[in-house]
Design a protein around this motif. Structure first.
Motif, mmCIF file in Angstrom:
data_model
loop_
_atom_site.group_PDB
_atom_site.id
_atom_site.type_symbol
_atom_site.label_atom_id
_atom_site.label_comp_id
_atom_site.label_asym_id
_atom_site.label_seq_id
_atom_site.Cartn_x
_atom_site.Cartn_y
_atom_site.Cartn_z
ATOM 1 N N THR A 124 9.418 16.166 -23.807
ATOM 2 C CA THR A 124 9.574 17.604 -23.985
ATOM 3 C C THR A 124 10.882 18.037 -23.319
ATOM 4 O O THR A 124 11.623 17.203 -22.791
ATOM 5 C CB THR A 124 8.372 18.362 -23.398
ATOM 6 O OG1 THR A 124 8.289 18.079 -21.994
ATOM 7 C CG2 THR A 124 7.079 17.943 -24.075
ATOM 8 N N PHE A 125 11.149 19.337 -23.315
ATOM 9 C CA PHE A 125 12.473 19.806 -22.938
ATOM 10 C C PHE A 125 12.394 20.865 -21.845
ATOM 11 O O PHE A 125 11.511 21.724 -21.861
ATOM 12 C CB PHE A 125 13.201 20.331 -24.174
ATOM 13 C CG PHE A 125 13.438 19.244 -25.189
ATOM 14 C CD1 PHE A 125 14.611 18.522 -25.174
ATOM 15 C CD2 PHE A 125 12.448 18.906 -26.105
ATOM 16 C CE1 PHE A 125 14.818 17.485 -26.069
ATOM 17 C CE2 PHE A 125 12.643 17.882 -27.004
ATOM 18 C CZ PHE A 125 13.829 17.159 -26.987
ATOM 19 N N GLU A 126 13.301 20.781 -20.890
ATOM 20 C CA GLU A 126 13.285 21.682 -19.747
ATOM 21 C C GLU A 126 13.336 23.135 -20.200
ATOM 22 O O GLU A 126 14.078 23.488 -21.115
ATOM 23 C CB GLU A 126 14.473 21.373 -18.823
ATOM 24 C CG GLU A 126 14.317 20.033 -18.107
ATOM 25 C CD GLU A 126 15.500 19.691 -17.220
ATOM 26 O OE1 GLU A 126 16.429 20.538 -17.112
ATOM 27 O OE2 GLU A 126 15.519 18.588 -16.640
ATOM 28 N N ALA A 128 10.625 24.583 -21.379
ATOM 29 C CA ALA A 128 9.592 24.742 -22.400
ATOM 30 C C ALA A 128 8.336 25.394 -21.828
ATOM 31 O O ALA A 128 8.066 25.334 -20.630
ATOM 32 C CB ALA A 128 9.230 23.379 -22.990
ATOM 33 N N GLY A 141 6.185 21.232 -18.142
ATOM 34 C CA GLY A 141 6.924 20.663 -17.028
ATOM 35 C C GLY A 141 7.450 21.644 -16.009
ATOM 36 O O GLY A 141 8.157 21.246 -15.079
ATOM 37 N N GLN A 142 7.108 22.938 -16.143
ATOM 38 C CA GLN A 142 7.624 23.925 -15.197
ATOM 39 C C GLN A 142 6.765 23.921 -13.927
ATOM 40 O O GLN A 142 5.558 24.142 -13.986
ATOM 41 C CB GLN A 142 7.643 25.314 -15.830
ATOM 42 C CG GLN A 142 8.604 25.426 -17.008
ATOM 43 C CD GLN A 142 8.818 26.864 -17.411
ATOM 44 O OE1 GLN A 142 9.075 27.728 -16.584
ATOM 45 N NE2 GLN A 142 8.708 27.137 -18.705
ATOM 46 N N PHE A 156 3.990 12.765 -20.068
ATOM 47 C CA PHE A 156 5.028 13.690 -20.510
ATOM 48 C C PHE A 156 6.309 13.450 -19.715
ATOM 49 O O PHE A 156 6.278 13.282 -18.499
ATOM 50 C CB PHE A 156 4.567 15.138 -20.347
ATOM 51 C CG PHE A 156 3.327 15.448 -21.148
ATOM 52 C CD1 PHE A 156 3.407 15.728 -22.494
ATOM 53 C CD2 PHE A 156 2.079 15.405 -20.541
ATOM 54 C CE1 PHE A 156 2.255 15.981 -23.231
ATOM 55 C CE2 PHE A 156 0.926 15.663 -21.259
ATOM 56 C CZ PHE A 156 1.016 15.949 -22.621
ATOM 57 N N ASP A 157 7.429 13.446 -20.427
ATOM 58 C CA ASP A 157 8.743 13.259 -19.816
ATOM 59 C C ASP A 157 9.647 14.395 -20.274
ATOM 60 O O ASP A 157 9.780 14.630 -21.483
ATOM 61 C CB ASP A 157 9.346 11.912 -20.239
ATOM 62 C CG ASP A 157 8.437 10.743 -19.898
ATOM 63 O OD1 ASP A 157 8.183 10.518 -18.708
ATOM 64 O OD2 ASP A 157 7.978 10.060 -20.835
ATOM 65 N N GLN A 158 10.255 15.101 -19.314
ATOM 66 C CA GLN A 158 11.151 16.206 -19.665
ATOM 67 C C GLN A 158 12.611 15.767 -19.579
ATOM 68 O O GLN A 158 12.989 15.010 -18.683
ATOM 69 C CB GLN A 158 10.946 17.410 -18.728
ATOM 70 C CG GLN A 158 9.708 18.226 -19.015
ATOM 71 C CD GLN A 158 8.458 17.607 -18.412
ATOM 72 O OE1 GLN A 158 8.512 17.011 -17.339
ATOM 73 N NE2 GLN A 158 7.339 17.735 -19.097
ATOM 74 N N THR A 161 17.518 20.363 -22.334
ATOM 75 C CA THR A 161 17.716 20.751 -23.724
ATOM 76 C C THR A 161 19.161 20.508 -24.137
ATOM 77 O O THR A 161 20.095 20.884 -23.435
ATOM 78 C CB THR A 161 17.372 22.243 -23.913
ATOM 79 O OG1 THR A 161 16.038 22.466 -23.472
ATOM 80 C CG2 THR A 161 17.501 22.662 -25.355
ATOM 81 N N GLN A 184 12.933 28.801 -27.405
ATOM 82 C CA GLN A 184 12.093 28.897 -26.213
ATOM 83 C C GLN A 184 11.823 30.355 -25.911
ATOM 84 O O GLN A 184 12.754 31.116 -25.621
ATOM 85 C CB GLN A 184 12.763 28.215 -25.030
ATOM 86 C CG GLN A 184 12.835 26.709 -25.144
ATOM 87 C CD GLN A 184 13.407 26.060 -23.896
ATOM 88 O OE1 GLN A 184 14.037 26.709 -23.060
ATOM 89 N NE2 GLN A 184 13.191 24.754 -23.759
#
Length: 397
Positions: A124-126, A128, A141-142, A156-158, A161, A184
């Protein structure tokens, strides 16, 4: 008096009792222009007559049977979504988080069915936001959402973006899928460039990964297309949607190609309330309106008018507004003042906006909003900016 409600919300001291179109009326009779739409949920505004009629009619017939039996309106809504999208199959839920849970399970199950159960990790992407369940906060991931709920769900791996070097490095033999929001929302109305989405699609194809698109906030016409990924000319393998699809009634859906859903056989997943007759009646009514000729053209046109007016507002108040973001009627204003202060000041002008990450406020009006409503909202934004600028000057003196 102490409230019986769990204090997980910092609620504004306003209670609304009715609404019409893009307007809400508080208990005291004050009218507020709603540019939050229940966080992009009330896609057709308040008390839309077609939705009210559909829900009222269904409420007088049948509320719930469970998914142990056929639900004809669910079959109809599912087929309409298939006909309008890339998907071959759908699974109805009650919320976006549940739709994302289904998407995560589906991606893992696909690789297990392909003989590779070790492929379970999702990149996933920072920035998100994918929901509030244990799995979806891990996916987002926040840290502010994860704190205190450990241990963090594995898998899960961030990556940052837009950083394709970091993305390539994160892909390993256990990677199953990439999961991304085309814009986002909670992260600050940060638009993923169309070229980047096309590159992600190509990367997934080359590496045998599934592409999951989280369109919980961007979907069902919000950007001027039925789903935001359509602007980039690509299609995901799996997609989640919710919020606007129920027009205010709890409804979510996970859509997929038949190939991506091959592992989801009888008994692998389920829901008690998802796809109930009430939700299906409303969901079909929403599509009646959103898929009607000219509706998405209206979203694009009014969104363009709003964006143009915001550009003028930014020029007049550069100390308050630093950037305009977004597409269609999903717009964000990055601020030079605290976004929560701005939202509170806007409420004083009887305008509702939604704070987001990166010190942004979101403008998410109902998709039926008129140009007159837009003009009224910009007047209120102008008054808000002027009041905050005056306050800042007073504090400096």
């Amino acid at each position: 008096m102490t409230s019986a409600l769990l204090p997980t919300y910092a609620r504004a001291p306003i209670a609304f009792e009715r609404g019409e179109g893009a307007w809400l009326v508080a208990r005291g009779g004050e009218r507020y222009l709603d540019f939050g739409a229940g966080i992009a949920v009330n896609a057709l505004g308040h008390a839309h007559p077609h939705l009210v009629a559909a829900l009222t009619e269904q409420a007088g017939k049948l509320w719930h049977t469970s998914n142990l039996f056929e639900i004809p309106d669910g079959e109809r809504l599912g087929q309409r979504l298939v006909d309008a999208t890339f998907a071959d199959v759908v699974f109805f839920t009650n919320s976006g988080a549940e739709a994302n849970e289904a998407a995560i399970k589906m991606a893992r199950k696909y690789h297990a069915a392909e003989g590779h159960p070790e492929r379970y990790r999702i990149i996933t992407f920072e920035g998100a936001f994918h929901g509030r369940t244990l799995a979806t906060i891990a996916a987002g991931g926040q840290q502010k959402y994860i704190e205190g709920f450990g241990p963090k769900v594995d898998g899960f791996d961030q990556v940052p973006t837009g950083d394709f070097e970091a993305l390539e490095a994160a892909i390993g033999p256990e990677t199953a899928a990439l999961m991304i929001e085309p814009i986002q929302g909670e992260g600050g109305v940060r638009v993923i460039p169309h070229a980047d989405l096309r590159r992600l699609r190509a990367l997934c194809d080359a590496r045998g990964l599934l592409l999951i698109m989280d369109e919980v906030q961007t979907g069902v016409g919000r950007t001027g297309r039925l789903f935001a990924h359509e602007w980039s000319g690509i299609a995901p393998d799996i997609m989640s949607a919710a919020k606007g699809i129920g027009g205010g009634f709890p409804l979510g859906v996970c859509l997929a190609t038949r190939a991506a859903a091959r592992g989801m056989t009888a008994g692998t997943h389920g829901t008690t309330f998802g796809g109930n007759p009430l939700a299906m009646a409303v969901g079909n009514a929403v599509l009646d309106v959103v898929l009607a000729d000219g509706f998405l053209d209206h979203v694009q046109q009014v969104g363009l008018v709003l964006k143009q007016k915001l550009a003028g507002l930014k020029d007049r108040h550069p100390q308050v507004f630093s950037e305009i973001r977004g597409e269609g009627l999903m717009l964000g204003l990055k601020l030079g003042v605290l976004n929560t202060d701005f939202a509170a000041a806007a409420r004083s002008e009887h305008l509702l906006v939604i704070p987001a990450g990166d010190n942004v406020v979101r403008l998410l009006p109902p998709l039926i909003v008129t140009e007159a409503d837009v003009a009224a909202a910009v007047e209120r934004l102008e008054a808000t900016a002027s009041a905050l600028a005056t306050s800042q000057r007073g504090a400096a003196e």
